[in-house]
Structures are given as structure tokens and as C-alpha cells.
Scaffold this active site. Structure first.
Site, PDB file in Angstrom:
ATOM      1  N   PRO A  79       0.820  -1.217   0.000  1.00  0.00           N
ATOM      2  CA  PRO A  79       0.000   0.000   0.000  1.00  0.00           C
ATOM      3  C   PRO A  79       0.855   1.269   0.000  1.00  0.00           C
ATOM      4  O   PRO A  79       1.984   1.279   0.491  1.00  0.00           O
ATOM      5  CB  PRO A  79      -0.804  -0.125   1.306  1.00  0.00           C
ATOM      6  CG  PRO A  79      -0.827  -1.579   1.609  1.00  0.00           C
ATOM      7  CD  PRO A  79       0.494  -2.109   1.123  1.00  0.00           C
ATOM      8  N   SER A  80       0.283   2.328  -0.569  1.00  0.00           N
ATOM      9  CA  SER A  80       0.912   3.655  -0.626  1.00  0.00           C
ATOM     10  C   SER A  80       2.242   3.641  -1.376  1.00  0.00           C
ATOM     11  O   SER A  80       3.102   4.490  -1.148  1.00  0.00           O
ATOM     12  CB  SER A  80       1.109   4.210   0.797  1.00  0.00           C
ATOM     13  OG  SER A  80      -0.130   4.282   1.478  1.00  0.00           O
ATOM     14  N   ARG A  81       2.413   2.652  -2.242  1.00  0.00           N
ATOM     15  CA  ARG A  81       3.638   2.507  -3.045  1.00  0.00           C
ATOM     16  C   ARG A  81       4.885   2.277  -2.198  1.00  0.00           C
ATOM     17  O   ARG A  81       6.007   2.510  -2.654  1.00  0.00           O
ATOM     18  CB  ARG A  81       3.849   3.739  -3.952  1.00  0.00           C
ATOM     19  CG  ARG A  81       2.718   3.961  -4.969  1.00  0.00           C
ATOM     20  CD  ARG A  81       2.600   2.765  -5.909  1.00  0.00           C
ATOM     21  NE  ARG A  81       1.721   3.033  -7.043  1.00  0.00           N
ATOM     22  CZ  ARG A  81       0.454   2.614  -7.110  1.00  0.00           C
ATOM     23  NH1 ARG A  81      -0.090   1.969  -6.083  1.00  0.00           N
ATOM     24  NH2 ARG A  81      -0.268   2.847  -8.195  1.00  0.00           N
ATOM     25  N   LEU A  82       4.723   1.820  -0.974  1.00  0.00           N
ATOM     26  CA  LEU A  82       5.872   1.505  -0.113  1.00  0.00           C
ATOM     27  C   LEU A  82       6.198   0.018  -0.261  1.00  0.00           C
ATOM     28  O   LEU A  82       6.065  -0.782   0.667  1.00  0.00           O
ATOM     29  CB  LEU A  82       5.556   1.881   1.339  1.00  0.00           C
ATOM     30  CG  LEU A  82       5.321   3.383   1.563  1.00  0.00           C
ATOM     31  CD1 LEU A  82       4.903   3.651   3.005  1.00  0.00           C
ATOM     32  CD2 LEU A  82       6.583   4.172   1.212  1.00  0.00           C
TER      33      LEU A  82
END
Length: 231
Positions: free
Chosen positions: A202-205
Site C-alpha cells: 500500500p501507498s507505493r511503499l
């Protein structure tokens, strides 16, 4: 994915997808050998991914001009990743002139990627012969008929295939025939110096774990440094 047309000559892709896998990877959780980790992942994704063996192959000319296409991964041995092609093709010409390549597997359905960077070598004729003999008859005939990467006329391939069938005594009733390995066809092996495993988060992490070959270690028995990369 949403597509936006802000102007007649523009196009924008607005991504809406968020990755949310239940698993995670870290240097402490992956296998000590990247080949073992790849085998594990490929086995796990086979049920969910339509064609998990499809991989992007990037090559470059002697002048450094890059080129990318999708090919089919066929084998992982103790030295590296193997695929097969026409030795007169553009990809083979570039590999001969600049013997380095990069591979990328993207398994969208399970939010995973694998990236490989390394040197290349041709397989021996015996190795190529073993795989070639396992191919369906039509694929063996096709290897002879196609002047891969060359410009052809609209009906040229069909004519060439008919000529190959005549040459090897194949007709519509033939189920099997002795179609030998062409001199211009065979395998390449990518011997990795770097392999990265990526898992969407999630959230590009995203999780990114990279294996780097220890300098000086053998191609037949490489040693690896494992580290986490920032997304």
C-alpha cells in the site's frame, strides 16, 4: 486504471489500484540463494498467473541503443536463466555485440516482480538440441521457416513453411517427423550478477529485496549479498 484526455494531443493514465498482499519479504525472510527464491515464487504463482514464464528481455547494441521484447523463460540451471531464439535475430545480434542483458517478470495477479541483470552466453549445441527435440513439430518447422527480425512479404512465411514441410517430408497427415535443429537456432543463458524480488505494498511503499553477486565468486557456485532497497 482511468484514462484522461486533457487535450487532443495528450493522454494521461490515472492509476487507482492499491496493492494489498498479505505477505511481506525482507532480507531475513528470503532464501539465501536467489535461484531457490525464484523457484519458490514461480511455483507459488503458477495457479494464479496465466503465463508466468513470460519475461521482458532487454538488450543493447554495441552503441548502447536499448531494445526490449517479451520472450518465454524455459529453464533455470545452476548458472542462470535460459531462453531460446534465432541466432540471426535482432536480440541475438545485440547479445553477440554487447553480451549483457536484463530480464523482468511481472506477475500482476499476485503483485510480484522479479528483475535480473547479468552477462550472457550461448548454450552448447547439445543443450539446445535437447530442448529443440522437445518442441512440437509445428514449432520445429517454424524455426526453419522464419527469418526472424527480417522484413518479409505478406505471404512469404506461408510459402517458406510449405517449402520446409516439403524438405522434411511433412504433410497434413504427419504427426511426427525428423526435423533437425537449425544451425542458426538455439539458446542463450543470462548469468545474473543482480536479482531483485519486488512485492507491491500500500501507498507505493513496496518491498524490494536485492541479491548482488559477491565479486570474484564462481558462476557455477555464486555467493550473494542480500539487501533491502527503498521503494
Amino acid at each position: 486504471m482511468d484514462v484522461v484526455l486533457p487535450a487532443p494531443d495528450q493522454l494521461k493514465v490515472v492509476s487507482r489500484r492499491q496493492y494489498d498482499p498479505k505477505e511481506s519479504i525482507a532480507p531475513t525472510s528470503v532464501a539465501p540463494n536467489p535461484f531457490e527464491q525464484f523457484r519458490t515464487w514461480l511455483t507459488e504463482v503458477r495457479a494464479a498467473v496465466l503465463e508466468p514464464e513470460a519475461m521482458a528481455l532487454s538488450t543493447a547494441s554495441a552503441a548502447g541503443v536499448p531494445s526490449t521484447r517479451f520472450v518465454l523463460f524455459k529453464q533455470l540451471d545452476r548458472r542462470g536463466f535460459v531462453f531460446y531464439t534465432n541466432y540471426a535475430s535482432r536480440k541475438s545480434a545485440e547479445l553477440a555485440a554487447n553480451p549483457h542483458a536484463a530480464l523482468a517478470f511481472y506477475w500482476k495477479e499476485v503483485s510480484r516482480q522479479v528483475r535480473v541483470v547479468g552477462r550472457v552466453e550461448r548454450l552448447t549445441r547439445a543443450e539446445s538440441e535437447e530442448y529443440y527435440r522437445s518442441r512440437p513439430l509445428g514449432s520445429r518447422l517454424g524455426a526453419w521457416a522464419s527469418p526472424q527480425s527480417e522484413v518479409v512479404a505478406e505471404d512469404e512465411l506461408a510459402k517458406r513453411l510449405d517449402e520446409v514441410k516439403t524438405k522434411f517430408g511433412v504433410d497434413e497427415s504427419t504427426k511426427e517427423a525428423d526435423v533437425p535443429l537449425p544451425e542458426f537456432w538455439g539458446g542463450w543463458r543470462v548469468i545474473p550478477d543482480e536479482i531483485e524480488f519486488w512485492m507491491g505494498k500500500p501507498s507505493r511503499l513496496h518491498d524490494r529485496v536485492r541479491y548482488l553477486r559477491v565479486e570474484g565468486s564462481s558462476d557455477d557456485d555464486p555467493q550473494w549479498k542480500i539487501e533491502r532497497l527503498a521503494p
